[in-house]
Design a protein around this motif. Structure first.
Motif, PDB file in Angstrom:
ATOM      1  N   PRO A  52       0.993  -1.175  -0.013  1.00  0.00           N
ATOM      2  CA  PRO A  52       0.146  -0.102   0.136  1.00  0.00           C
ATOM      3  C   PRO A  52       0.953   1.246  -0.045  1.00  0.00           C
ATOM      4  O   PRO A  52       2.029   1.186   0.408  1.00  0.00           O
ATOM      5  CB  PRO A  52      -0.717  -0.242   1.279  1.00  0.00           C
ATOM      6  CG  PRO A  52       0.080  -1.069   2.114  1.00  0.00           C
ATOM      7  CD  PRO A  52       0.691  -2.036   1.390  1.00  0.00           C
ATOM      8  N   ASP A  53       0.265   2.349  -0.417  1.00  0.00           N
ATOM      9  CA  ASP A  53       1.173   3.540  -0.356  1.00  0.00           C
ATOM     10  C   ASP A  53       0.916   4.266   0.971  1.00  0.00           C
ATOM     11  O   ASP A  53       0.317   3.604   1.910  1.00  0.00           O
ATOM     12  CB  ASP A  53       0.712   4.497  -1.450  1.00  0.00           C
ATOM     13  CG  ASP A  53      -0.672   5.179  -1.081  1.00  0.00           C
ATOM     14  OD1 ASP A  53      -1.139   5.004   0.187  1.00  0.00           O
ATOM     15  OD2 ASP A  53      -1.316   5.833  -2.104  1.00  0.00           O
ATOM     16  N   ALA A  54       1.846   5.317   1.060  1.00  0.00           N
ATOM     17  CA  ALA A  54       2.066   5.747   2.416  1.00  0.00           C
ATOM     18  C   ALA A  54       0.950   6.217   3.160  1.00  0.00           C
ATOM     19  O   ALA A  54       0.632   6.019   4.489  1.00  0.00           O
ATOM     20  CB  ALA A  54       3.019   6.987   2.488  1.00  0.00           C
ATOM     21  N   SER A  55      -0.136   6.680   2.277  1.00  0.00           N
ATOM     22  CA  SER A  55      -1.166   7.268   2.846  1.00  0.00           C
ATOM     23  C   SER A  55      -2.364   6.141   3.650  1.00  0.00           C
ATOM     24  O   SER A  55      -2.782   6.277   4.768  1.00  0.00           O
ATOM     25  CB  SER A  55      -2.328   8.073   1.951  1.00  0.00           C
ATOM     26  OG  SER A  55      -2.690   7.062   1.083  1.00  0.00           O
ATOM     27  N   ALA A  56      -2.217   4.874   2.959  1.00  0.00           N
ATOM     28  CA  ALA A  56      -2.969   3.939   3.857  1.00  0.00           C
ATOM     29  C   ALA A  56      -2.267   3.418   4.991  1.00  0.00           C
ATOM     30  O   ALA A  56      -2.884   3.206   6.134  1.00  0.00           O
ATOM     31  CB  ALA A  56      -2.803   2.808   2.777  1.00  0.00           C
ATOM     32  N   CYS A  57      -1.048   3.422   5.013  1.00  0.00           N
ATOM     33  CA  CYS A  57      -0.103   3.013   6.051  1.00  0.00           C
ATOM     34  C   CYS A  57      -0.373   3.986   7.139  1.00  0.00           C
ATOM     35  O   CYS A  57      -0.289   3.664   8.341  1.00  0.00           O
ATOM     36  CB  CYS A  57       1.267   2.658   5.940  1.00  0.00           C
ATOM     37  SG  CYS A  57       1.736   1.595   4.551  1.00  0.00           S
ATOM     38  N   LEU A  58      -0.195   5.174   6.766  1.00  0.00           N
ATOM     39  CA  LEU A  58      -0.149   6.214   7.718  1.00  0.00           C
ATOM     40  C   LEU A  58      -1.596   6.532   8.431  1.00  0.00           C
ATOM     41  O   LEU A  58      -1.482   6.987   9.604  1.00  0.00           O
ATOM     42  CB  LEU A  58       0.203   7.599   7.246  1.00  0.00           C
ATOM     43  CG  LEU A  58       1.864   7.680   6.869  1.00  0.00           C
ATOM     44  CD1 LEU A  58       2.154   8.788   6.135  1.00  0.00           C
ATOM     45  CD2 LEU A  58       2.538   7.644   8.074  1.00  0.00           C
ATOM     46  N   SER A  59      -2.673   5.876   7.890  1.00  0.00           N
ATOM     47  CA  SER A  59      -3.794   6.301   8.565  1.00  0.00           C
ATOM     48  C   SER A  59      -3.824   5.336   9.869  1.00  0.00           C
ATOM     49  O   SER A  59      -4.570   5.687  10.813  1.00  0.00           O
ATOM     50  CB  SER A  59      -4.916   5.306   7.705  1.00  0.00           C
ATOM     51  OG  SER A  59      -4.840   3.950   7.670  1.00  0.00           O
ATOM     52  N   CYS A  60      -2.991   4.381  10.198  1.00  0.00           N
ATOM     53  CA  CYS A  60      -2.710   3.704  11.432  1.00  0.00           C
ATOM     54  C   CYS A  60      -1.292   4.406  11.920  1.00  0.00           C
ATOM     55  O   CYS A  60      -1.388   4.706  13.118  1.00  0.00           O
ATOM     56  CB  CYS A  60      -2.607   2.342  11.480  1.00  0.00           C
ATOM     57  SG  CYS A  60      -4.372   1.304  11.041  1.00  0.00           S
ATOM     58  N   HIS A  61      -0.328   4.314  11.200  1.00  0.00           N
ATOM     59  CA  HIS A  61       1.046   4.563  11.787  1.00  0.00           C
ATOM     60  C   HIS A  61       1.117   6.145  12.027  1.00  0.00           C
ATOM     61  O   HIS A  61       2.402   6.292  12.598  1.00  0.00           O
ATOM     62  CB  HIS A  61       2.057   3.875  10.886  1.00  0.00           C
ATOM     63  CG  HIS A  61       2.286   2.599  10.862  1.00  0.00           C
ATOM     64  ND1 HIS A  61       2.818   1.868  11.967  1.00  0.00           N
ATOM     65  CD2 HIS A  61       1.799   1.342  10.076  1.00  0.00           C
ATOM     66  CE1 HIS A  61       2.728   0.348  11.623  1.00  0.00           C
ATOM     67  NE2 HIS A  61       2.083   0.297  10.603  1.00  0.00           N
ATOM     68  N   GLY A  62       0.175   6.810  11.446  1.00  0.00           N
ATOM     69  CA  GLY A  62       0.489   8.348  11.808  1.00  0.00           C
ATOM     70  C   GLY A  62      -0.077   8.611  13.014  1.00  0.00           C
ATOM     71  O   GLY A  62       0.036   9.746  13.173  1.00  0.00           O
ATOM     72  N   GLU A  63      -0.921   7.648  13.760  1.00  0.00           N
ATOM     73  CA  GLU A  63      -1.348   8.130  14.902  1.00  0.00           C
ATOM     74  C   GLU A  63      -0.207   7.965  15.851  1.00  0.00           C
ATOM     75  O   GLU A  63       0.478   7.010  16.220  1.00  0.00           O
ATOM     76  CB  GLU A  63      -2.522   6.931  15.283  1.00  0.00           C
ATOM     77  CG  GLU A  63      -3.678   7.289  14.181  1.00  0.00           C
ATOM     78  CD  GLU A  63      -4.476   8.637  14.610  1.00  0.00           C
ATOM     79  OE1 GLU A  63      -4.568   9.141  15.707  1.00  0.00           O
ATOM     80  OE2 GLU A  63      -5.018   8.873  13.454  1.00  0.00           O
ATOM     81  N   GLN A  64      -0.090   9.042  17.156  1.00  0.00           N
ATOM     82  CA  GLN A  64       1.007   9.061  17.893  1.00  0.00           C
ATOM     83  C   GLN A  64       1.028   7.702  18.920  1.00  0.00           C
ATOM     84  O   GLN A  64       1.947   7.479  19.275  1.00  0.00           O
ATOM     85  CB  GLN A  64       0.798  10.198  18.674  1.00  0.00           C
ATOM     86  CG  GLN A  64       1.446  11.430  17.920  1.00  0.00           C
ATOM     87  CD  GLN A  64       1.905  12.508  18.602  1.00  0.00           C
ATOM     88  OE1 GLN A  64       2.238  12.521  19.890  1.00  0.00           O
ATOM     89  NE2 GLN A  64       2.366  13.603  18.093  1.00  0.00           N
ATOM     90  N   ASP A  65      -0.210   7.345  19.145  1.00  0.00           N
ATOM     91  CA  ASP A  65      -0.516   6.316  20.114  1.00  0.00           C
ATOM     92  C   ASP A  65      -0.168   4.813  19.397  1.00  0.00           C
ATOM     93  O   ASP A  65      -0.506   3.894  20.172  1.00  0.00           O
ATOM     94  CB  ASP A  65      -1.569   6.300  20.982  1.00  0.00           C
ATOM     95  CG  ASP A  65      -2.825   6.565  20.230  1.00  0.00           C
ATOM     96  OD1 ASP A  65      -2.753   6.528  18.913  1.00  0.00           O
ATOM     97  OD2 ASP A  65      -3.909   6.530  20.743  1.00  0.00           O
ATOM     98  N   ALA A  66       0.097   4.892  18.333  1.00  0.00           N
ATOM     99  CA  ALA A  66       0.047   3.497  17.599  1.00  0.00           C
ATOM    100  C   ALA A  66       1.464   2.567  18.052  1.00  0.00           C
ATOM    101  O   ALA A  66       2.460   2.886  18.202  1.00  0.00           O
ATOM    102  CB  ALA A  66       0.389   3.710  15.985  1.00  0.00           C
ATOM    103  N   VAL A  67       0.873   1.464  18.633  1.00  0.00           N
ATOM    104  CA  VAL A  67       1.866   0.654  19.273  1.00  0.00           C
ATOM    105  C   VAL A  67       1.746  -0.566  18.791  1.00  0.00           C
ATOM    106  O   VAL A  67       0.833  -1.059  18.201  1.00  0.00           O
ATOM    107  CB  VAL A  67       1.824   0.665  20.862  1.00  0.00           C
ATOM    108  CG1 VAL A  67       2.347   1.912  21.611  1.00  0.00           C
ATOM    109  CG2 VAL A  67       0.500   0.131  21.467  1.00  0.00           C
TER     110      VAL A  67
END
Lengths: 333, 219
Positions: A52-67
């Motif tokens: 997937p491109d970055a925007s798809a990944c960042l929909s989760c990984h762009g959240e500060q509390d992603a662990v």
């Protein structure tokens, strides 16, 4: 820089993959038990890796509390700073360039991380003349490589937010990089099987220690200085610079290193070092001002010269006076 | 009759303490300013330590001096006489011409008024301008967090360093002239021996306390 010359596939993202990576599922994912993770791994085996491109990944990984929570391990942040990514040297790349694995299941298994040297081949030079070959050689000799077989580029250089060290702000970000592990015992011990040295105590010898910490990079004293100005040769602590005059001098080799990355207009006007120092701070012994030193010669030299002249005149007059008196048959009073 | 001294014991103590502090601070200060320039001075790390400790020592000694000055009434020595300008011209004339011809000092030192008019101006400047300026800039260099964040859009510490250097130069010049005059032009009872041992000064007869009368007395 433009070292990413390899051919890449950028498969388009499907709407279903976007929905899979929604926030709601991320929250669920964080709580999923290990068994499910294992099952997901098994299910995804054999399927072609979707990238997937970055925007798809960042929909989760762009959240500060992603662990990420793995059984038996402490929570690991899988957050990616979107702003930093957008400004980074790697902004043109997509996640899949470095992270390959199946992302078809939710949550996806830990993504394989590419080695930096897959792209940054050791013969490559970038503009400005730093050769990755030299960096690799420096690193191999560094205390990081010597003390830990696990040590990789990414332990210091966050590939997501990587920038060239061209601005002052960036320079002072450097210490955070070091403290990331050196001030965090758990993180430090992931790489070396001992406690990190006590930084307060180790630096107690520095006058105005905290001021030094605010204005000097760890690297300035803790790296070797072999050409071409690469600073990947982190020295053992016994070999760190402890000589004050390395910075506090008219030609401070250590300071020159620190400012090597900066090239801007004031240099010709003010002289390389003064232009840097006037920006930043007064450094005893290194901030030299021609006018001030000329003033010293005028004030102190003038006083000394005046005294010498006055003394000489008194001496000459005294002799003449004496001669006159003796000539007249009297005595000088 | 009770004899008086030109320099009371506390004053002599402060003077020589100050002399030692000045000398070491000048040497270590130059070592810092010209650090790494070949053989200038002592090492940086030693200089920092000694300069900081003795700098604080100078502050303590100076505060002590101010207190003693007030308690003993010694501060009156710094009160400019009414005729300071005319008297200064006379004193300068003496330094430039009279001294060459072997003339007597135009203003004779007495315990109530040790300073001649030019000395008085110089010491008022040294004690109330130079030393306080050096103390303030020095303390701000010692505790740079207290210095203003920025001055004229630049770092706040370098103007302190600039001021500290300039005052140091002026203090050096002052010290040179002071040594020259004290060692070669000193009047009786005001020379090095008096400052060391506190020579007893016979009290002058009451009318001789004005410079004019003192001159007449000597002649």
């Amino acid at each position: 820089m433009g070292p990413m010359g390899t051919e890449r596939n950028h498969p388009s993202t499907t709407s279903s993959s976007r929905s899979r990576a929604s926030r709601a599922s991320r929250r669920r994912a964080a709580a999923l038990p290990a068994a499910l993770l294992g099952a997901a791994l098994a299910l995804s085996a054999g399927r072609a890796a979707a990238q997937p491109d970055a925007s798809a990944c960042l929909s989760c990984h762009g959240e500060q509390d992603a662990v990420r929570e793995d059984p038996g391990e402490r929570k690991a942040s899988v957050y990616v700073d979107q702003q930093g990514l957008a400004e980074s040297e790697h902004r043109e790349m997509v996640c899949g360039d470095c992270h390959a694995r199946s992302f078809a299941v939710d949550p996806h298994p830990p993504a394989r991380r590419a080695d930096c040297r897959d792209c940054h081949v050791v013969n490559e030079t970038r503009e400005g003349g730093v050769a990755f070959k030299d960096i690799a050689e420096d690193f191999e000799q560094s205390v990081h490589a010597q003390k830990s077989a696990e040590f990789r580029c990414v332990h210091c250089h966050d590939a997501h937010t990587l920038q060239l060290p061209t601005t002052r702000a960036r320079l002072f970000e450097h210490n955070k990089v070091c403290l990331h592990c050196h001030a965090d015992e758990a993180r430090f011990q992931k790489l070396v099987d001992k406690a990190p040295p006590d930084l307060d105590e180790a630096h107690a010898w520095l006058p105005n220690r905290d001021l030094h910490w605010q204005t000097v990079r760890c690297l300035d004293c803790h790296t070797g200085y072999d050409a071409p100005l690469a600073s990947h040769l982190i020295l053992p602590k016994e070999e760190a610079v402890k000589n004050c005059e390395a910075c506090h001098a008219e030609t401070p080799t250590q300071l020159l290193r620190r400012y090597r990355d900066r090239g801007d207009g004031d240099v010709d006007k003010l002289g390389f070092l003064n232009a840097r120092l006037i920006d930043d701070a007064y450094v005893i012994g290194a901030t030299r001002n021609g006018l001030l030193d000329a003033l010293m010669i005028i004030v102190i030299g003038g006083a000394g010269g005046g005294i010498a002249g006055h003394g000489l005149l008194r001496f000459l007059f005294h002799k003449a006076f004496r001669r006159r008196v003796v000539h007249a048959g009297g005595h000088p009073s | 009759m009770k004899k008086r001294t030109m320099f009371p014991r506390w004053l002599r103590l402060w003077h020589w303490l100050n002399a030692v502090l000045f000398a070491v601070l000048i040497v270590t200060g130059f070592s810092l300013h010209f650090a790494g320039s070949g053989s200038v001075g002592v090492g940086f790390r030693i200089s920092v330590l000694v300069h900081n400790v003795l700098g604080v020592g100078l502050v303590v000694a100076f505060v002590g001096y101010l207190v003693a000055m007030v308690i003993t009434g010694h501060w009156r020595q710094y009160l400019p006489r009414r005729t300071i300008l005319g008297d200064s011209v006379k004193q300068v004339r003496f330094y430039v011409f009279g001294i060459l011809r072997g003339e007597h000092h135009p203003f004779v030192a007495v315990p109530e008024r040790r300073f001649n008019p030019v000395q008085q101006l110089a010491y008022v400047f040294a004690v109330f301008v130079l030393i306080p300026a050096q103390i303030v800039t020095g303390l701000l260099l010692l505790f740079p967090d207290l210095a203003p964040e920025q001055v004229l859009g630049l770092g706040g510490v370098w103007p302190m360093a600039l001021g500290h250097s300039i005052v140091a130069y002026a203090s050096c010049a002052f010290l040179f002239v002071h040594l020259y005059l004290a060692l070669t032009v000193g009047e009786p009872h005001t020379g090095v021996a008096s400052m060391l041992l506190g020579d007893r000064v016979p009290p002058p007869p009451p009318p001789a306390t004005t410079p004019k009368a003192a001159r007449a007395e000597r002649a």
